[in-house]
Design an enzyme around this catalytic site. Structure first.
Site, short mmCIF file in Angstrom:
data_model
loop_
_atom_site.label_atom_id
_atom_site.label_comp_id
_atom_site.label_asym_id
_atom_site.label_seq_id
_atom_site.Cartn_x
_atom_site.Cartn_y
_atom_site.Cartn_z
N LYS A 90 18.45 10.01 16.68
CA LYS A 90 19.32 8.99 16.44
C LYS A 90 20.02 8.64 17.87
CE LYS A 90 19.77 9.28 11.59
NZ LYS A 90 20.68 9.60 10.48
N GLU A 108 18.03 16.64 2.69
CA GLU A 108 16.35 16.27 2.56
C GLU A 108 15.91 17.66 1.51
OE1 GLU A 108 14.07 14.57 4.15
OE2 GLU A 108 15.96 13.61 4.97
N ALA A 111 0.88 -1.15 0.04
CA ALA A 111 0.17 -0.14 -0.09
C ALA A 111 0.78 1.38 0.00
CB ALA A 111 -0.91 0.02 1.12
N ASP A 129 17.25 15.20 14.01
CA ASP A 129 17.46 13.92 13.28
C ASP A 129 18.38 13.27 14.09
OD1 ASP A 129 15.68 12.13 11.76
OD2 ASP A 129 17.75 12.13 10.61
N LEU A 185 24.10 -0.30 8.29
CA LEU A 185 25.20 -0.61 9.11
C LEU A 185 24.68 -1.30 10.44
CD1 LEU A 185 27.37 2.66 9.13
CD2 LEU A 185 27.64 0.51 7.67
N GLY A 199 20.66 16.11 -4.15
CA GLY A 199 19.77 15.13 -3.66
C GLY A 199 20.19 14.59 -2.41
N THR A 256 6.72 3.93 5.75
CA THR A 256 6.51 5.54 5.54
C THR A 256 7.68 6.24 6.34
OG1 THR A 256 5.01 5.56 7.19
CG2 THR A 256 4.16 4.89 5.31
#
Ligand code: ADP
Ligand code: ASP
Ligand code: MG
Length: 818
Positions: free
Chosen positions: A683, A668, A505, A679, A614, A665, A556
């Site tokens: 982590k 983000e 989906a 972010d 990793l 690219g 997602t």
């Protein structure tokens, strides 16, 4: 010389034809002498037959069929052939369509449709497809020629199933090829009689055409390109666990196809066998996969049988009576009567008492077979020595095939045990005298079940199955599906692990489909069979499937599915996800998820949350499980930020580097999502939690890389303008660091229960000093490794490595399941 053949499925649409042409051009670079045989576009032959039958029945609806055939052929031509070349090619296509229209009108007015006319009508499918594809190849400026194979293959006038006149055919083919160079693009399926009438070679006969050309020209190989990974252990549409067979003998392939394996047309093997030319069955949609080689010997046979095939609808004729016993010549009479009416007998069994004889025929031949036999035996029937012929309908033949059966005992025992244990009644059985096959007749309603239980019994004892339900078809999800499609066979063969994707989906649509084709054709299936996406419904259906070893994969990037995780784990479904949202959320949720997984004996795996593929999280888990204690975690956890600072060397401007990375690219779409450091903070939080520290996000101090005024710019262009303001201070910091022999790194570190993410000046003693490219790095200082931390370094971002990591997590689940 190489002969390639592309079936209807490979040339179904102009997009597929373009892909086929790429393969042809590539093959041509290796082999200048190339013959390429084509079928009609998928479904066209069926449609030609159906349209003819409507016309013959006086039903005007034949015009609808005709219109759609016209449109499909003209549209495909227009999509493939550029305007400048179109005029002449369109004239040819329109002329053929006009011929077809004339003959169909004729059928409508006379209400007559002979097998001879039907063969002529069917021939348009191959003529039109091959001509159009040839024109498309010419548009690429590749020297090639369209060959109407009716001028080269000669057959008798058994319309619908012409018998090839090999000697004559070989002469004509060889003389044609002496005079013609360049790629020869040949229509499959059709031939002509000595009167020059069109005759076809039997449904699916383009394979046979390829083999006839291959044999006549003593080709090195005959390649049959289709839509599956070769000949499989069973029809993959009926047996989802089927896998491809790497080698088989001509005889085995003949048996498999005789008993219904449509992937290759039965007579194809003979010409190749006569000249010992290998036939390779390859997948157009996965050209690197080796597929199946059909040849003379197979020294590597791993299983007691090669494959299982079935004919799904047959009728059984039972001839019995006291007069059968000891009556010589009865068999000859019965078969003679059937042969006179050209009725093909698929299978014969006789009780050793000779009291009864059973013959399997196609249902459409059953009544005429009964009549033929009863007529021939009318005296015996009148004298009541033989009963009336009984016809049983709605049956299937299921056959197991393989040369190894000859040497292996206990095969039929295994067969009957598997069928019996699953409540499948065997109506009749026959074993070929060559011991190449054992065929059973079962009720048609039991066919699929019989195929699957036999497949399990002969191929999969000891195989584990994982049932995957995937949401998210972005870069990672799509790459993962491609990997599953590519490695499915190898996993099955080498690890006895079947990864079966049950549903796919994305934000728009969802599709549930348990055929083995889903990972390969998910895009088409979503578009064709998909229903609007509804996460709640997806999860309900997943739970209702109630399949063992189910795995939910969240590919997602959003938070949307996280609230369902506890419910999913509670339904004994494992979760694998690269999505960090759940693990970086509130501590209570993190703990609840882990407890739920434990309680319901399933897994929650997310190795790719940090450092893509990793082995970071697993390493921490293993260390902790082994009794070690993590004291410090240091590292550069973002591939993007690693890249920015590794590229930020003398002479460069920081804002230029960010802009360039965004263009390529590497960041983000909005680079602030990287530069705000959040972010990296998430982590680090996850790593600390894995190491056993019960932290909340607020315990991690994140120092963003840029001042708030720059981060808060209203638009992206405004942000880039404002970003210039940091160039000078950054340059100063870098210069002063360089004077001290240091470099700038955006470092995450955790020690003494506290985490921090900040830009630091690091010297050669810091593990990140030598980082390059977009590598990430993590150093674990533990009780056992106090002086020399464990360092893991490598590519920590990218769809490919992340999808590999997700795939590895999925497979890891199988280690723990039965
Ligand atoms: P093409 O259009 O390339 O000639 P076909 O539809 O004639 O392709 O044959 C390929 C199909 O044969 C596959 O899609 C598959 O569903 C079916 N098939 C039946 N039995 C087998 C088998 N044992 N191995 C592979 N494919 C099989
Ligand atoms: N187009 C023909 C058929 O559908 C021949 C082939 O596909 O091989 O039977
Ligand atoms: Mg075919």
């Amino acid at each position: 010389m190489l002969v390639m053949k592309f079936g209807g499925s490979s040339v179904r649409s102009s997009a597929r034809i373009r892909h086929v042409l790429d393969l042809v051009v590539k093959a041509h670079k290796r082999d200048r002498n190339l013959v390429v045989v084509f079928s009609a576009y998928q479904g066209v032959t069926d449609q030609l037959i159906a349209t003819s039958k409507l016309a013959a029945a006086g039903d005007k609806k034949y015009l609808v069929g005709l219109r759609s055939l016209r449109k499909r052929h003209l549209d495909t031509l227009a999509e493939l052939v550029p305007l400048r070349q179109r005029r002449s090619s369109e004239a040819f296509v329109r002329d053929r369509l006009a011929d077809l229209t004339d003959v169909l009108h004729g059928v409508f007015y006379t209400k007559e449709l002979t097998t001879r006319m039907l063969d002529y009508i069917m021939s348009f499918g191959e003529i039109l497809s091959t001509f159009t594809i040839t024109e498309a190849l010419k548009a690429r400026r590749i020297p090639c020629a369209f060959v109407d194979s009716r001028t080269l293959i000669k057959a008798d006038d058994t319309f619908g199933n012409g018998k090839v006149k090999y000697d004559l055919t070989e002469l004509t083919i060889r003389s044609y090829f002496r005079k013609h160079r360049g790629i020869q693009m040949v229509c499959g399926f059709i031939a002509s009689t000595t009167d020059n009438d069109t005759v076809t070679l039997g449904r699916g006969g383009s394979d046979f055409s390829a083999s006839i050309f291959g044999a006549a020209l003593r080709a090195r190989d005959i390649e049959i390109w289709t839509d599956v990974d070769g000949v499989m252990t069973a029809d993959p549409r009926k047996v989802p666990a089927a896998f491809s067979i790497d080698r088989m003998t001509y005889e085995e392939a003949m048996e498999m196809s005789h008993f219904g394996a449509k992937v290759i047309h039965p007579p194809t093997m003979q010409p190749a066998l006569d000249h010992q030319i290998p036939i390779r069955i390859k997948n157009t949609f996965s050209p690197e996969f080796p597929g199946t080689v059909i040849g003379t010997r197979d020294p590597s046979a791993k299983f007691p049988i090669k494959g299982i095939s079935s004919i799904d609808d047959i009728s059984l004729l039972r001839i019995q009576g006291s007069g059968m016993v000891g009556t010589a010549g009865l068999g000859r009479r019965i078969f003679g009567a059937l042969a006179a009416r050209q009725i093909n007998v698929l299978m014969v069994t006789q009780a050793s008492s000779e009291y009864s004889l059973c013959l399997a025929v196609l249902p459409q031949a059953a009544q005429s077979a009964k009549q033929a036999i009863e007529e021939d035996l009318r005296h015996e029937i009148r004298d009541r020595q033989i009963d009336e012929v009984l016809v049983e309908n709605s049956l299937s033949v299921v056959a197991i095939v393989g040369e190894n059966m000859r040497k292996t005992t206990g095969i039929s025992a295994r067969l009957f045990q598997a069928l019996g244990k699953n409540g499948i009644n065997v109506v009749a059985i026959a074993q070929g005298s060559s011991e190449l096959n054992i065929s059973t007749i079962v009720a048609r309603t039991d066919e699929a079940k019989a195929l699957n239980v036999l497949h399990d019994a002969f191929f999969l004892s000891g195989t584990k199955t994982l049932n995957v339900f995937l949401i998210g078809t972005g870069l990672i999800g799509a790459t993962l599906l491609r990997k599953i499609a590519r490695h499915r066979q190898t996993l099955l063969r080498n690890r006895s692990l079947e990864v079966r994707v049950q549903a796919v989906a994305n934000s728009k649509a969802m599709v549930f489909d348990s055929s083995a084709m889903l990972p390969q054709h998910w895009q088409e299936k979503l578009t064709r069979d998909g229903t609007p996406m509804n996460a709640g419904e997806f999860i309900l259906r997943m739970k209702a499937s109630n399949l063992p070893n189910s795995v939910f994969v969240d590919c997602t990037a959003s938070q949307a599915l996280v609230p369902h995780y506890v419910d999913i784990l509670g339904s004994s479904i494992s979760i694998v996800t690269p999505n960090k949202k759940a693990n970086a959320g509130p501590r209570a949720l993190y703990e609840l998820l882990h407890q739920s997984a434990l309680k319901h004996n399933v897994h929650f795996l997310y190795e790719t949350n940090v450092g893509a593929g990793l082995p970071i999280i697993n390493t921490i888990n293993d260390l902790v499980a082994g009794g070690d204690r993590i004291l410090r975690i240091d590292g550069v956890l973002s591939g993007t930020l690693s890249y920015l600072f590794n590229s930020y060397v003398e002479g460069g401007r920081f804002s230029d580097i960010v802009r360039d990375a965004q263009k390529r690219g590497y960041t983000e779409p909005d680079p602030r999502d990287d530069l705000n450091g959040l972010d990296v903070g998430r982590k680090l939080l996850i790593l600390a939690r894995e190491a056993g520290y019960p932290l909340e996000f607020r315990n991690i101090r994140v120092k963003p890389l840029l001042p708030r005024s720059v981060l808060n710019a209203r638009t992206l262009p405004e942000f880039f303008v404002k970003l210039r303001s940091v160039d000078a201070p950054y340059a100063r910091t870098r210069r002063s660091a360089a004077r001290d022999g240091k470099v700038l790194r955006y470092v995450a570190s955790f020690a003494d229960g506290k985490g921090e993410v900040s830009l630091r000046r690091v010297g050669p003693d810091h593990p990140s000093y030598n980082l390059s490219g977009s590598d990430i790095l993590i150093a674990l200082t533990t009780e056992n490794c106090r002086d020399h931390p464990i360092v893991i370094r490598g590519p920590g971002a990218g769809a490919d490595v992340t999808a590999t990591g997700v795939f590895a997590d999925i497979i890891r689940i199988s280690h723990h399941q039965s």
